[in-house]
Design a protein around this motif. Structure first.
Motif, PDB file in Angstrom:
ATOM      1  N   LEU A  94      20.848 -36.362  -6.338  1.00  0.00           N
ATOM      2  CA  LEU A  94      22.260 -36.281  -6.676  1.00  0.00           C
ATOM      3  C   LEU A  94      23.057 -37.279  -5.859  1.00  0.00           C
ATOM      4  O   LEU A  94      22.723 -37.550  -4.708  1.00  0.00           O
ATOM      5  CB  LEU A  94      22.814 -34.881  -6.372  1.00  0.00           C
ATOM      6  N   ILE A  95      24.111 -37.791  -6.440  1.00  0.00           N
ATOM      7  CA  ILE A  95      25.091 -38.597  -5.728  1.00  0.00           C
ATOM      8  C   ILE A  95      26.429 -37.913  -5.962  1.00  0.00           C
ATOM      9  O   ILE A  95      26.923 -37.862  -7.092  1.00  0.00           O
ATOM     10  CB  ILE A  95      25.120 -40.054  -6.216  1.00  0.00           C
ATOM     11  N   LEU A  96      26.977 -37.332  -4.902  1.00  0.00           N
ATOM     12  CA  LEU A  96      28.217 -36.577  -4.998  1.00  0.00           C
ATOM     13  C   LEU A  96      29.317 -37.247  -4.184  1.00  0.00           C
ATOM     14  O   LEU A  96      29.045 -37.793  -3.103  1.00  0.00           O
ATOM     15  CB  LEU A  96      28.009 -35.153  -4.471  1.00  0.00           C
ATOM     16  N   LYS A 102      24.347 -38.696  -0.814  1.00  0.00           N
ATOM     17  CA  LYS A 102      23.136 -38.905  -1.608  1.00  0.00           C
ATOM     18  C   LYS A 102      22.089 -37.949  -1.072  1.00  0.00           C
ATOM     19  O   LYS A 102      21.678 -38.061   0.092  1.00  0.00           O
ATOM     20  CB  LYS A 102      22.627 -40.347  -1.468  1.00  0.00           C
ATOM     21  N   ILE A 103      21.656 -37.035  -1.929  1.00  0.00           N
ATOM     22  CA  ILE A 103      20.762 -35.984  -1.452  1.00  0.00           C
ATOM     23  C   ILE A 103      19.985 -35.399  -2.625  1.00  0.00           C
ATOM     24  O   ILE A 103      20.402 -35.514  -3.773  1.00  0.00           O
ATOM     25  CB  ILE A 103      21.591 -34.896  -0.722  1.00  0.00           C
ATOM     26  N   ASP A 104      18.863 -34.775  -2.335  1.00  0.00           N
ATOM     27  CA  ASP A 104      18.119 -34.063  -3.355  1.00  0.00           C
ATOM     28  C   ASP A 104      18.778 -32.705  -3.569  1.00  0.00           C
ATOM     29  O   ASP A 104      19.288 -32.097  -2.629  1.00  0.00           O
ATOM     30  CB  ASP A 104      16.663 -33.881  -2.925  1.00  0.00           C
ATOM     31  N   LEU A 128      13.715 -34.332   0.732  1.00  0.00           N
ATOM     32  CA  LEU A 128      14.975 -33.630   0.525  1.00  0.00           C
ATOM     33  C   LEU A 128      16.169 -34.580   0.474  1.00  0.00           C
ATOM     34  O   LEU A 128      17.292 -34.154   0.257  1.00  0.00           O
ATOM     35  CB  LEU A 128      15.205 -32.608   1.637  1.00  0.00           C
ATOM     36  N   LEU A 129      15.905 -35.834   0.689  1.00  0.00           N
ATOM     37  CA  LEU A 129      16.965 -36.836   0.723  1.00  0.00           C
ATOM     38  C   LEU A 129      16.823 -37.765  -0.478  1.00  0.00           C
ATOM     39  O   LEU A 129      16.139 -37.442  -1.426  1.00  0.00           O
ATOM     40  CB  LEU A 129      16.898 -37.589   2.051  1.00  0.00           C
ATOM     41  N   ALA A 130      17.475 -38.890  -0.427  1.00  0.00           N
ATOM     42  CA  ALA A 130      17.389 -39.864  -1.517  1.00  0.00           C
ATOM     43  C   ALA A 130      17.056 -41.233  -0.926  1.00  0.00           C
ATOM     44  O   ALA A 130      17.903 -42.121  -0.887  1.00  0.00           O
ATOM     45  CB  ALA A 130      18.697 -39.907  -2.293  1.00  0.00           C
ATOM     46  N   PRO A 131      15.803 -41.423  -0.453  1.00  0.00           N
ATOM     47  CA  PRO A 131      15.440 -42.729   0.107  1.00  0.00           C
ATOM     48  C   PRO A 131      15.573 -43.824  -0.941  1.00  0.00           C
ATOM     49  O   PRO A 131      15.393 -43.594  -2.132  1.00  0.00           O
ATOM     50  CB  PRO A 131      13.983 -42.562   0.526  1.00  0.00           C
ATOM     51  N   GLU A 132      15.903 -45.016  -0.476  1.00  0.00           N
ATOM     52  CA  GLU A 132      16.046 -46.151  -1.382  1.00  0.00           C
ATOM     53  C   GLU A 132      15.322 -47.356  -0.805  1.00  0.00           C
ATOM     54  O   GLU A 132      15.095 -47.442   0.394  1.00  0.00           O
ATOM     55  CB  GLU A 132      17.525 -46.457  -1.628  1.00  0.00           C
TER      56      GLU A 132
END
Length: 182
Positions: free
Chosen positions: A3-5, A164-166, A60-64
């Motif tokens: 998700l990107i909130l 940015k998080i799962d 649990l995060l959003a690695p890029e």
């Protein structure tokens, strides 16, 4: 699901989890203390979010992939020194050109052991068994060295207005048991 909130969307989720929403329309409550609940909740959310970026399981995060923005120079014992962009909180995995697989980034406490391993020709890292270690200053030492990054997976902070998080980690940010008001 990743998700990107926005800050406002994250604050709305925290208000709901803390019991501050939905507002009741059948009664009126006045508070003259002047406490800015939203400011308190935003501060708690931001602090907890940065803590998660630094310590939580990367799943649990959003690695890029930040390989395109990562500088690469020569390092001791035939290694490479990677300098990720300033927005990176931590690098989780590295894959350099010529390597056969990705290497998980070990914590800075492993640097001494990694250096000893590289100095021994029988234990030194090779393309089939690469090694990467975080340095205390945020850069990454990786062996064997290469001239180009293939992939650099990192957890980055986009600033105070973006989360940015799962989806699975929302509870860690929003649940009132993790972020008490008082």
């Amino acid at each position: 699901m990743k998700l990107i909130l926005t800050r406002e969307e994250m604050l709305a989720r925290r208000r709901l989890a803390g019991g501050f929403e939905p507002l009741r329309t059948d009664c009126t409550v006045e508070d003259t203390a002047g406490t800015d609940i939203d400011a308190m909740l935003e501060q708690q959310l931001r602090g907890r979010y940065l803590e998660l970026l630094d310590t939580a399981d990367p799943a649990l995060l959003a690695p890029e992939d930040v390989a395109a923005d990562t500088a690469l120079t020569a390092y001791a014992d035939g290694g490479s020194l990677l300098t990720p962009p300033a927005a990176c909180r931590r690098v989780t995995a590295v894959w350099l050109e010529g390597w056969e697989r990705e290497a998980e980034v070990l914590p800075a406490a492993e640097l001494g052991r990694a250096a000893r391993v590289q100095r021994n020709p029988f234990t030194a890292s090779a393309a089939h068994a690469p090694m990467a270690v975080a340095l205390p200053d945020g850069r990454i030492a990786a062996w064997p060295g290469s001239g180009k990054c293939r992939r650099v997976m990192a957890v980055c902070d986009a600033g105070p207005d973006i989360y940015k998080i799962d989806e699975r980690a929302l509870g860690l940010l929003c649940e009132s048991q993790y972020n008490p008001i008082l």
